[in-house]
Motif scaffolding. Structure first.
Motif, mmCIF file in Angstrom:
data_model
loop_
_atom_site.group_PDB
_atom_site.id
_atom_site.type_symbol
_atom_site.label_atom_id
_atom_site.label_comp_id
_atom_site.label_asym_id
_atom_site.label_seq_id
_atom_site.Cartn_x
_atom_site.Cartn_y
_atom_site.Cartn_z
ATOM 1 N N VAL B 31 50.387 22.631 35.941
ATOM 2 C CA VAL B 31 49.274 23.475 35.511
ATOM 3 C C VAL B 31 49.757 24.905 35.322
ATOM 4 C CG1 VAL B 31 47.072 24.508 36.239
ATOM 5 C CG2 VAL B 31 47.521 22.073 36.637
ATOM 6 N N GLN B 32 49.368 25.504 34.203
ATOM 7 C CA GLN B 32 49.687 26.908 34.019
ATOM 8 C C GLN B 32 48.557 27.756 34.598
ATOM 9 O OE1 GLN B 32 50.694 28.232 30.101
ATOM 10 N NE2 GLN B 32 50.794 30.350 30.817
ATOM 11 N N PHE B 33 48.934 28.771 35.373
ATOM 12 C CA PHE B 33 47.923 29.631 35.986
ATOM 13 C C PHE B 33 47.820 30.953 35.237
ATOM 14 C CE2 PHE B 33 48.794 26.564 39.259
ATOM 15 C CZ PHE B 33 47.532 26.326 39.782
ATOM 16 N N ILE B 34 46.618 31.473 35.172
ATOM 17 C CA ILE B 34 46.355 32.726 34.459
ATOM 18 C C ILE B 34 45.463 33.625 35.320
ATOM 19 C CG2 ILE B 34 46.503 31.686 32.152
ATOM 20 C CD1 ILE B 34 43.389 31.659 32.138
ATOM 21 N N MET B 35 45.314 34.860 34.880
ATOM 22 C CA MET B 35 44.325 35.721 35.523
ATOM 23 C C MET B 35 42.958 35.234 35.048
ATOM 24 S SD MET B 35 43.923 39.899 35.459
ATOM 25 C CE MET B 35 45.609 40.065 34.939
ATOM 26 N N ASN B 36 42.016 35.107 35.959
ATOM 27 C CA ASN B 36 40.679 34.647 35.579
ATOM 28 C C ASN B 36 40.196 35.484 34.382
ATOM 29 O OD1 ASN B 36 38.160 33.220 35.932
ATOM 30 N ND2 ASN B 36 37.357 35.137 36.768
ATOM 31 N N PRO B 37 39.865 34.826 33.255
ATOM 32 C CA PRO B 37 39.588 35.581 32.024
ATOM 33 C C PRO B 37 38.552 36.685 32.167
ATOM 34 C CG PRO B 37 39.610 33.222 31.569
ATOM 35 C CD PRO B 37 39.783 33.376 33.052
ATOM 36 N N TYR B 38 37.484 36.461 32.909
ATOM 37 C CA TYR B 38 36.445 37.500 33.005
ATOM 38 C C TYR B 38 36.945 38.698 33.796
ATOM 39 C CZ TYR B 38 34.054 33.185 31.899
ATOM 40 O OH TYR B 38 33.714 31.992 31.344
ATOM 41 N N ASP B 39 37.807 38.442 34.786
ATOM 42 C CA ASP B 39 38.401 39.540 35.554
ATOM 43 C C ASP B 39 39.286 40.376 34.633
ATOM 44 O OD1 ASP B 39 37.268 38.060 37.561
ATOM 45 O OD2 ASP B 39 39.144 37.421 38.460
ATOM 46 N N GLU B 40 40.055 39.657 33.801
ATOM 47 C CA GLU B 40 41.017 40.343 32.945
ATOM 48 C C GLU B 40 40.339 41.053 31.778
ATOM 49 O OE1 GLU B 40 44.276 37.926 31.393
ATOM 50 O OE2 GLU B 40 44.434 39.263 29.679
ATOM 51 N N TRP B 41 39.633 40.307 30.950
ATOM 52 C CA TRP B 41 39.114 40.875 29.698
ATOM 53 C C TRP B 41 38.034 41.915 29.933
ATOM 54 C CZ3 TRP B 41 37.557 35.441 27.596
ATOM 55 C CH2 TRP B 41 38.711 34.675 27.378
ATOM 56 N N TYR B 42 37.178 41.653 30.905
ATOM 57 C CA TYR B 42 35.983 42.486 31.030
ATOM 58 C C TYR B 42 36.106 43.501 32.163
ATOM 59 C CZ TYR B 42 34.283 38.602 28.188
ATOM 60 O OH TYR B 42 34.133 37.649 27.231
ATOM 61 N N ALA B 43 36.404 43.014 33.390
ATOM 62 C CA ALA B 43 36.399 43.899 34.552
ATOM 63 C C ALA B 43 37.575 44.875 34.498
ATOM 64 C CB ALA B 43 36.443 43.065 35.837
ATOM 65 N N LEU B 44 38.780 44.324 34.379
ATOM 66 C CA LEU B 44 39.978 45.169 34.433
ATOM 67 C C LEU B 44 40.032 46.135 33.248
ATOM 68 C CD1 LEU B 44 42.717 45.933 35.640
ATOM 69 C CD2 LEU B 44 43.719 43.989 34.408
ATOM 70 N N VAL B 45 39.778 45.622 32.060
ATOM 71 C CA VAL B 45 39.899 46.488 30.883
ATOM 72 C C VAL B 45 38.863 47.619 30.931
ATOM 73 C CG1 VAL B 45 39.792 46.594 28.362
ATOM 74 C CG2 VAL B 45 40.945 44.680 29.472
ATOM 75 N N ARG B 46 37.644 47.310 31.347
ATOM 76 C CA ARG B 46 36.636 48.381 31.415
ATOM 77 C C ARG B 46 37.027 49.437 32.461
ATOM 78 N NH1 ARG B 46 34.464 51.671 28.624
ATOM 79 N NH2 ARG B 46 32.475 52.571 29.248
ATOM 80 N N ALA B 47 37.542 48.995 33.597
ATOM 81 C CA ALA B 47 37.979 49.957 34.625
ATOM 82 C C ALA B 47 39.081 50.851 34.060
ATOM 83 C CB ALA B 47 38.458 49.212 35.871
ATOM 84 N N CYS B 48 40.025 50.252 33.326
ATOM 85 C CA CYS B 48 41.125 51.042 32.753
ATOM 86 C C CYS B 48 40.588 52.033 31.722
ATOM 87 C CB CYS B 48 42.180 50.130 32.121
ATOM 88 S SG CYS B 48 43.053 49.134 33.345
ATOM 89 N N GLU B 49 39.654 51.581 30.884
ATOM 90 C CA GLU B 49 39.072 52.482 29.873
ATOM 91 C C GLU B 49 38.394 53.681 30.539
ATOM 92 O OE1 GLU B 49 37.864 49.095 26.510
ATOM 93 O OE2 GLU B 49 36.325 49.961 27.787
ATOM 94 N N LEU B 50 37.636 53.410 31.595
ATOM 95 C CA LEU B 50 36.917 54.499 32.276
ATOM 96 C C LEU B 50 37.891 55.469 32.917
ATOM 97 C CD1 LEU B 50 34.032 52.398 33.838
ATOM 98 C CD2 LEU B 50 33.761 54.184 32.096
ATOM 99 N N LYS B 51 38.948 54.915 33.518
ATOM 100 C CA LYS B 51 39.943 55.775 34.140
ATOM 101 C C LYS B 51 40.641 56.638 33.083
ATOM 102 C CE LYS B 51 44.160 55.144 34.326
ATOM 103 N NZ LYS B 51 45.531 54.655 34.470
ATOM 104 N N GLU B 52 40.958 56.024 31.955
ATOM 105 C CA GLU B 52 41.640 56.777 30.903
ATOM 106 C C GLU B 52 40.749 57.907 30.376
ATOM 107 O OE1 GLU B 52 42.683 53.455 28.442
ATOM 108 O OE2 GLU B 52 44.128 52.754 29.947
ATOM 109 N N ALA B 53 39.447 57.659 30.352
ATOM 110 C CA ALA B 53 38.530 58.687 29.843
ATOM 111 C C ALA B 53 38.209 59.761 30.884
ATOM 112 C CB ALA B 53 37.242 58.029 29.369
ATOM 113 N N LEU B 54 38.113 59.355 32.153
ATOM 114 C CA LEU B 54 37.579 60.272 33.174
ATOM 115 C C LEU B 54 38.595 60.680 34.224
ATOM 116 C CD1 LEU B 54 34.336 58.190 33.782
ATOM 117 C CD2 LEU B 54 34.468 60.275 32.426
#
Ligand SMILES: Cc1cc2nc3c(=O)[nH]c(=O)nc-3n(C[C@H](O)[C@H](O)[C@H](O)COP(=O)(O)OP(=O)(O)OC[C@H]3O[C@@H](n4cnc5c(N)ncnc54)[C@H](O)[C@@H]3O)c2cc1C
Lengths: 321, 246
Positions: B31-54
């Motif tokens: 089995v190939q393991f991945i980062m849970n998609p919702y954690d990666e695409w939505y949670a992590l990316v939004r946190a990074c965007e906010l940090k980059e802006a603020l």
């Protein structure tokens, strides 16, 4: 006691609430304990009707501060109610509200939680064994809950509400309500049909429709079946249909009694959102479409011919019954 | 602003799911393991965007064994500044929530993100439990989040609609479609991730009240029954009389 939290957004009991009470009644009978329901808010209409679905007692915590369903507030109130009433099993609905509360309630009550259950539990001494679907519908897991207090959240459409009893009078529970930190500024509802997660019949269409202007035949079939419409991801991504219709791994997961897939290939990410549907009908011109492997009934043909014909047949059937 | 993003490691969506012979454990072989998609695409990316802006820091946290570090490095490559791994098997959502809760308590994060659920156990439980451990407000299924000083305006999906909410930070938010767009880590991100701090923390004591005792595969479908495209009356009859769904 089995205590069921019956959701009533805007004061109206949800279908999910009737399912949860029906489920809770079965659990209470199995355990030989009383079945009670609780509603929250100062605007609940007809809470006593939960008696028909099996609640021997119905409680209400009457405060407008509960109408907004801030999970921090709601969980505190429900936990206190469960303690005061000495509830051993608490049943919630696996909805946007229930999901926000379930974990909090489990922590507060030091209870084991299984969320999204879709079958009645079995009891084994003080342990409850209960099943839920895991790995996005690809497997089923049996969970054991060992704590004295147990929390379950029930998947939508897991069973039909059974109205076999009589209404009861509503008792008011006096519980202190902590101040909330979340304020609802606006609620936009989508008019018209039953919300997708609650729909029993869903008519869904994909890229095989070729163009958004062709959706009339899908709408007509949905109308004839009193169904809610859904779509595949590329259809929502291209703004052919509104995003709330998008089902699948990235969209929402549903389990209607009947899912009709029109011009959808049946990619694994799509199936992840619909494979728990009880009956799947696939209409596709390609005999090799992977969706046929997950289907109960299939029609190989051009959707532009088949769908209007099916609508006609449904109308004829509905007129005759 | 200090952001915490909870990331889980799950089998890839397309993975074939199987179990050991007596059905008591998931079989990870092949089995190939991945980062849970919702954690990666939505949670992590939004946190990074906010940090980059603020400005601020994004910390990614995972409860799991050392083999999860590939997934954790990916979070760093996408844009997290630091990572924490709590060195334990994540054997239940209650366990994971209590571990992350114990860590986060001392750290005073302003905003804690998670995905709406994991694609393996589909529980949607950790966020709600974590919020309770930390006594913070929790908003689930957020599809948009904007910050204005200490206030967050959040849109969230509800059955048949959308809610717009306002919450004062600190808060816990679970993220769904709409929150952000998937980011593919670039070469520079991958290089930088190698030298970003990844702290390993020992777990705290915690008891479990619920766990899986048995896995099984769903009953196989009987196979598709094909209906002639000219015979839609017959399909309706089958749906009514045989399947009993209309
Ligand atoms: C990470 C990830 C997440 C994803 N999440 C989702 C998700 O949540 N939901 C989702 O749906 N997809 C999701 N996808 C996309 C998924 O993999 C498929 O690409 C998508 O479901 C295909 O949509 P479709 O079936 O509408 O289109 P297609 O795959 O293009 O299929 C169209 C079908 O219509 C049939 N057709 C065409 N013309 C006719 C006609 N005249 N009559 C009858 N049949 C006809 C064709 O034979 C074909 O089978 C995801 C993909 C990835 C990588």
């Amino acid at each position: 006691m089995v205590l069921i939290y019956a959701e009533s957004p805007n004061g109206q009991l949800k279908k999910a609430a009737l399912e949860a009470v029906t489920y809770g009644k079965h659990v209470a009978d199995m355990l030989g304990v009383e079945c009670a329901a609780i509603t929250l808010g100062n605007n609940v209409t007809d809470a006593g009707s939960l008696g028909k679905y099996g609640a021997a007692r119905v409680f209400n915590v009457n405060s407008s501060n509960l109408n907004d369903l801030d999970s921090q507030v709601t969980a505190a109130v429900l936990a206190n109610a469960a303690k005061n009433l000495n509830a051993s099993v608490i049943v919630l609905s696996h909805t946007s509200t229930g999901k926000s509360i379930a974990g909090r309630l489990a922590v507060r009550l030091d209870a084991g939680l299984v969320s999204g259950v879709n079958a009645l539990p079995e009891s084994n001494g003080d342990t409850l064994l209960v099943k839920k679907s895991v790995f996005s519908g690809k497997a089923i897991a049996t969970y054991a809950i060992n704590s004295p207090v147990k929390v379950l959240s029930l998947m939508g459409n897991a069973l039909r509400p059974e109205a076999t009893g009589a209404p009861v009078s509503v008792e008011t529970l006096d519980i202190a309500i902590p101040a909330g930190k979340v304020r609802v500024k606006e609620t936009k509802t989508i008019d018209g049909r039953v919300p997708l997660p609650e729909a029993e019949v869903v008519v869904s269409a994909g890229r095989g429709m070729k163009d958004p202007s062709n959706w009339g035949i899908v709408e007509e079939l949905a109308e004839a079946l009193d169904a809610t419409t859904a779509c595949s991801r590329p259809v929502a991504d291209s703004n052919w249909r509104p995003h709330h219709e998008h089902v699948g791994q990235t969209g929402i997961a549903i389990r209607p009694n009947l899912y009709i897939a029109i011009g959808i290939s049946g990619a694994i990410q799509h199936l992840a959102g619909v494979n728990n549907s009880k009956v799947i009908v696939v209409i596709n011109k390609d005999t090799e479409a992977p969706f046929f492997k997950a289907a109960d009934y299939g029609v190989v043909g051009d959707l532009f011919d088949v769908v209007p014909r099916l609508t006609e047949a449904v109308r004829k059937f509905k007129a005759s019954t | 602003m200090k952001f915490l993003v909870c990331i889980s490691q799950t089998p890839d969506t397309t993975a074939k799911i199987s179990f050991n012979a007596d059905g008591t454990a998931f079989n990870p072989a092949g089995v190939q393991f991945i980062m849970n998609p919702y954690d990666e695409w939505y949670a992590l990316v939004r946190a990074c965007e906010l940090k980059e802006a603020l400005g601020g820091t994004v910390v990614a946290i995972n409860v799991g064994p050392a083999t999860n570090e590939t997934t954790i490095r990916k979070a760093l490559a996408i844009g997290a500044d630091e990572a924490v791994r709590i060195d334990a098997e994540p054997h239940s959502s209650a366990y994971v929530a209590s571990q992350i809760g114990a860590y986060a308590k001392a750290e005073n994060f302003d905003l804690i993100f998670l995905g709406k659920e994991t694609i393996d156990y589909n529980g949607s439980e950790v966020g709600s439990m974590l919020a309770e451990h930390l006594d913070l407000p929790f908003i689930s299924y957020a599809s948009k989040l904007e910050l204005n000083g200490n206030m967050a305006t959040v849109e969230r999906e509800i059955e048949g609609g959308v809610q717009v909410l306002e919450v004062e930070l600190p808060a816990v938010v679970s993220a769904a479609k709409g929150m952000a767009e998937q980011r593919i880590p670039n070469m520079r991100g991958i290089m930088m991730a190698r030298s970003k701090p990844l702290k390993v923390v020992q777990p705290v004591e915690s008891t479990d009240h619920a766990g899986v005792t048995r896995f099984e595969l769903p009953p196989a479908k009987a196979g598709v029954k094909l209906v002639d495209p000219e015979q839609m009356d017959e399909l309706v009859r089958l749906l009514h009389e045989e399947a009993k769904v209309i």
